[in-house]
Structures are given as structure tokens and as C-alpha cells.
Design a protein around this motif. Structure first.
Motif, PDB file in Angstrom:
ATOM      1  N   GLU A 286     -13.112  16.829  17.984  1.00  0.00           N
ATOM      2  CA  GLU A 286     -12.914  17.240  19.399  1.00  0.00           C
ATOM      3  C   GLU A 286     -11.468  16.491  20.021  1.00  0.00           C
ATOM      4  O   GLU A 286     -10.667  16.983  20.747  1.00  0.00           O
ATOM      5  N   GLU A 287     -11.604  15.043  19.614  1.00  0.00           N
ATOM      6  CA  GLU A 287     -10.156  14.533  19.899  1.00  0.00           C
ATOM      7  C   GLU A 287      -8.960  15.189  19.158  1.00  0.00           C
ATOM      8  O   GLU A 287      -8.069  15.167  19.942  1.00  0.00           O
ATOM      9  N   ALA A 288      -9.282  15.403  18.058  1.00  0.00           N
ATOM     10  CA  ALA A 288      -7.951  16.094  17.356  1.00  0.00           C
ATOM     11  C   ALA A 288      -7.505  17.398  17.885  1.00  0.00           C
ATOM     12  O   ALA A 288      -6.564  17.754  18.002  1.00  0.00           O
ATOM     13  N   GLN A 289      -8.758  18.394  18.220  1.00  0.00           N
ATOM     14  CA  GLN A 289      -8.269  19.395  18.796  1.00  0.00           C
ATOM     15  C   GLN A 289      -7.648  19.467  20.166  1.00  0.00           C
ATOM     16  O   GLN A 289      -7.066  20.292  20.666  1.00  0.00           O
ATOM     17  N   ALA A 290      -7.978  18.172  20.791  1.00  0.00           N
ATOM     18  CA  ALA A 290      -7.165  17.986  22.215  1.00  0.00           C
ATOM     19  C   ALA A 290      -5.651  17.689  22.025  1.00  0.00           C
ATOM     20  O   ALA A 290      -4.944  17.513  23.012  1.00  0.00           O
ATOM     21  N   LEU A 291      -5.301  17.257  20.719  1.00  0.00           N
ATOM     22  CA  LEU A 291      -3.798  17.091  20.636  1.00  0.00           C
ATOM     23  C   LEU A 291      -2.965  18.249  20.849  1.00  0.00           C
ATOM     24  O   LEU A 291      -3.390  19.266  20.700  1.00  0.00           O
ATOM     25  N   ASP A 292      -1.744  17.881  21.386  1.00  0.00           N
ATOM     26  CA  ASP A 292      -0.707  19.052  21.610  1.00  0.00           C
ATOM     27  C   ASP A 292      -0.512  19.595  20.200  1.00  0.00           C
ATOM     28  O   ASP A 292       0.001  19.160  19.148  1.00  0.00           O
ATOM     29  N   GLY A 293      -0.607  21.151  20.183  1.00  0.00           N
ATOM     30  CA  GLY A 293      -0.208  22.066  19.205  1.00  0.00           C
ATOM     31  C   GLY A 293      -1.259  22.187  17.862  1.00  0.00           C
ATOM     32  O   GLY A 293      -0.951  22.848  17.040  1.00  0.00           O
TER      33      GLY A 293
ATOM     34  N   GLY B 273       1.274  11.972  13.476  1.00  0.00           N
ATOM     35  CA  GLY B 273       1.495  10.673  14.010  1.00  0.00           C
ATOM     36  C   GLY B 273       0.484  10.343  15.167  1.00  0.00           C
ATOM     37  O   GLY B 273      -0.351   9.340  15.172  1.00  0.00           O
ATOM     38  N   ARG B 274       0.139  11.209  16.092  1.00  0.00           N
ATOM     39  CA  ARG B 274      -0.742  11.201  16.886  1.00  0.00           C
ATOM     40  C   ARG B 274      -2.102  10.979  16.552  1.00  0.00           C
ATOM     41  O   ARG B 274      -2.818  10.280  17.033  1.00  0.00           O
ATOM     42  N   LEU B 275      -2.547  11.865  15.579  1.00  0.00           N
ATOM     43  CA  LEU B 275      -3.800  11.850  14.757  1.00  0.00           C
ATOM     44  C   LEU B 275      -4.105  10.542  14.521  1.00  0.00           C
ATOM     45  O   LEU B 275      -5.039   9.927  14.644  1.00  0.00           O
ATOM     46  N   SER B 276      -2.961   9.924  13.621  1.00  0.00           N
ATOM     47  CA  SER B 276      -3.229   8.441  13.180  1.00  0.00           C
ATOM     48  C   SER B 276      -3.353   7.579  14.019  1.00  0.00           C
ATOM     49  O   SER B 276      -4.437   6.553  14.083  1.00  0.00           O
ATOM     50  N   ARG B 277      -2.421   7.545  15.106  1.00  0.00           N
ATOM     51  CA  ARG B 277      -2.190   6.420  16.109  1.00  0.00           C
ATOM     52  C   ARG B 277      -3.385   6.577  17.378  1.00  0.00           C
ATOM     53  O   ARG B 277      -3.759   5.545  17.740  1.00  0.00           O
ATOM     54  N   GLU B 278      -4.006   7.664  17.403  1.00  0.00           N
ATOM     55  CA  GLU B 278      -4.840   7.953  18.409  1.00  0.00           C
ATOM     56  C   GLU B 278      -6.242   8.171  18.058  1.00  0.00           C
ATOM     57  O   GLU B 278      -7.234   7.556  18.000  1.00  0.00           O
ATOM     58  N   THR B 279      -6.325   9.159  17.353  1.00  0.00           N
ATOM     59  CA  THR B 279      -7.600  10.084  17.059  1.00  0.00           C
ATOM     60  C   THR B 279      -8.418   8.952  16.053  1.00  0.00           C
ATOM     61  O   THR B 279      -9.638   8.529  16.201  1.00  0.00           O
ATOM     62  N   LEU B 280      -7.760   8.876  14.946  1.00  0.00           N
ATOM     63  CA  LEU B 280      -8.283   8.121  13.807  1.00  0.00           C
ATOM     64  C   LEU B 280      -8.395   6.547  14.230  1.00  0.00           C
ATOM     65  O   LEU B 280      -9.414   5.700  13.722  1.00  0.00           O
ATOM     66  N   ALA B 281      -7.462   6.097  15.073  1.00  0.00           N
ATOM     67  CA  ALA B 281      -7.576   4.820  15.301  1.00  0.00           C
ATOM     68  C   ALA B 281      -8.620   4.569  16.255  1.00  0.00           C
ATOM     69  O   ALA B 281      -9.375   3.537  16.330  1.00  0.00           O
ATOM     70  N   HIS B 282      -8.945   5.205  17.211  1.00  0.00           N
ATOM     71  CA  HIS B 282     -10.159   5.396  18.208  1.00  0.00           C
ATOM     72  C   HIS B 282     -11.368   5.278  17.319  1.00  0.00           C
ATOM     73  O   HIS B 282     -12.160   4.561  17.523  1.00  0.00           O
TER      74      HIS B 282
END
Length: 197
Positions: A120-127, A161-170
């Protein structure tokens, strides 16, 4: 527990096949005569002239047209099932993740729940159009396999980058894991061209 039983059974099956193949090889190369040792009396392969299936075994069902195709089909199905079983051990889905609860006893987190949260968090990323996450590995050291379906305008480098820094880090921080190794695969979404009148 089931995973351990599967691996033990696979190991025993592999060991048995290895011993059988080694015994046939000993007889075929006539190693007991060359190395001066003897095989047990019940062992059927004593020399290079011995065969796995003798004349009686080969000709017993000669009149039956269905026999050999059936034997070959059963062996092929058995081989396919054994290969599937072996591959199923490698891609085992993680049903639980052990989370450090900081009180001395680890808490158990449902693996499917963690997969859904990451998706769900990954699907919320832009693009990102769609995301699929599967956790594998050990309960104390999970690995995430992430597949992202990207929109045509998406920047794969930025999404990674956002997946690594945000989603997976969370996910890593919320479960108290030191690390969460991940394998990420991208695929571009294809839209059909629509004709306007």
C-alpha cells in the motif's frame, strides 16, 4: 516446522538417490575388482555386465501396449512433482516475522500483513501503478521481493530511491530489523491508445 520436514525429506531422498547411483557406478566401472573390496550379497549390480533391468523385466509386459508409455508417463510426472517440491522450498513465503518487542520476548508479526502494508505504501509513491511484495527468508532476517508496475511518466531511479528511503525504511524501522534486503523489479504499464472522434 513444515519447512524443516520438507528439507529433511528432500535431503534423505537425495542421499538415497546418490547412494543408488554410486552403487550402480561402482558395479559399472567394476571398481570392487580393481580396488579389491566386496559388495553385500543382496546387491544386484556386481560388475559391468549386470544391468538395472534384466531380460525378464524388459520382456514381461511386451504384449501389453500400454505398459511402457504408462511407466514413462508416471516417471515424468514424478520427476515434475519432485522438481516442483524442490523449487517450492526456495520460494517459501514468510508467514511470520519476529519483531523485537524490547521486553525480552520477540513478538510475532503476520508476514502477509507486513507485505500488504509495504504494498500500500509503495503504491502511494508517485508514478507507481501497482506493487506486489513477497517476504522470503528467515523470520529473524526477512528479504523483500518487490515488483513495481510503473506509469509511463514515472522515473525508475526516483521511484527506487523513494521506495528505499521511505517505504522499505518504514517497514524496517517499524519491525525493529537491522536490515531488510530487497530485490526490486520494475515493469512499465502499457496503456492502450484511445481513438477520439
Amino acid at each position: 516446522m513444515l519447512r524443516t520436514v520438507n528439507r529433511v525429506l528432500l535431503g534423505l531422498l537425495g542421499l538415497g538417490l546418490f547412494a543408488l547411483g554410486g552403487g550402480v557406478l561402482l558395479g559399472a566401472l567394476d571398481l570392487q575388482r580393481h580396488w579389491d573390496f566386496d559388495v553385500p550379497g543382496w546387491w544386484p549390480f556386481r560388475g559391468p555386465d549386470d544391468v538395472v533391468l534384466g531380460t525378464w523385466g524388459r520382456t514381461r509386459w511386451r504384449e501389453e501396449d500400454w505398459w511402457w508409455p504408462t511407466v514413462i508417463a508416471v516417471l515424468a510426472v514424478l520427476l515434475a512433482l519432485l522438481l516442483w517440491w524442490l523449487l517450492a522450498q526456495r520460494r517459501h513465503r514468510l508467514d511470520q516475522v519476529l519483531v523485537d518487542s524490547e521486553d525480552g520476548a520477540p513478538a510475532r508479526l503476520n508476514g502477509g500483513t507486513l507485505e500488504n502494508v509495504i504494498e500500500e505504501e509503495a503504491q502511494a509513491l508517485d508514478g507507481v501503478s501497482r506493487a506486489h511484495v513477497r517476504l522470503t527468508g528467515r523470520r529473524t532476517a526477512p528479504t523483500a521481493r518487490v515488483r513495481l508496475l510503473l506509469e509511463p511518466h514515472a522515473d525508475p531511479t526516483g521511484a527506487l530511491g523513494r521506495l528505499s528511503r521511505e517505504t522499505l525504511a518504514h517497514a524496517r524501522d517499524s519491525t525493529g530489523l537491522d536490515r531488510l534486503p530487497s530485490k526490486v523489479r520494475f515493469r512499465a504499464a502499457r496503456h492502450r491508445a484511445e481513438r477520439t472522434v
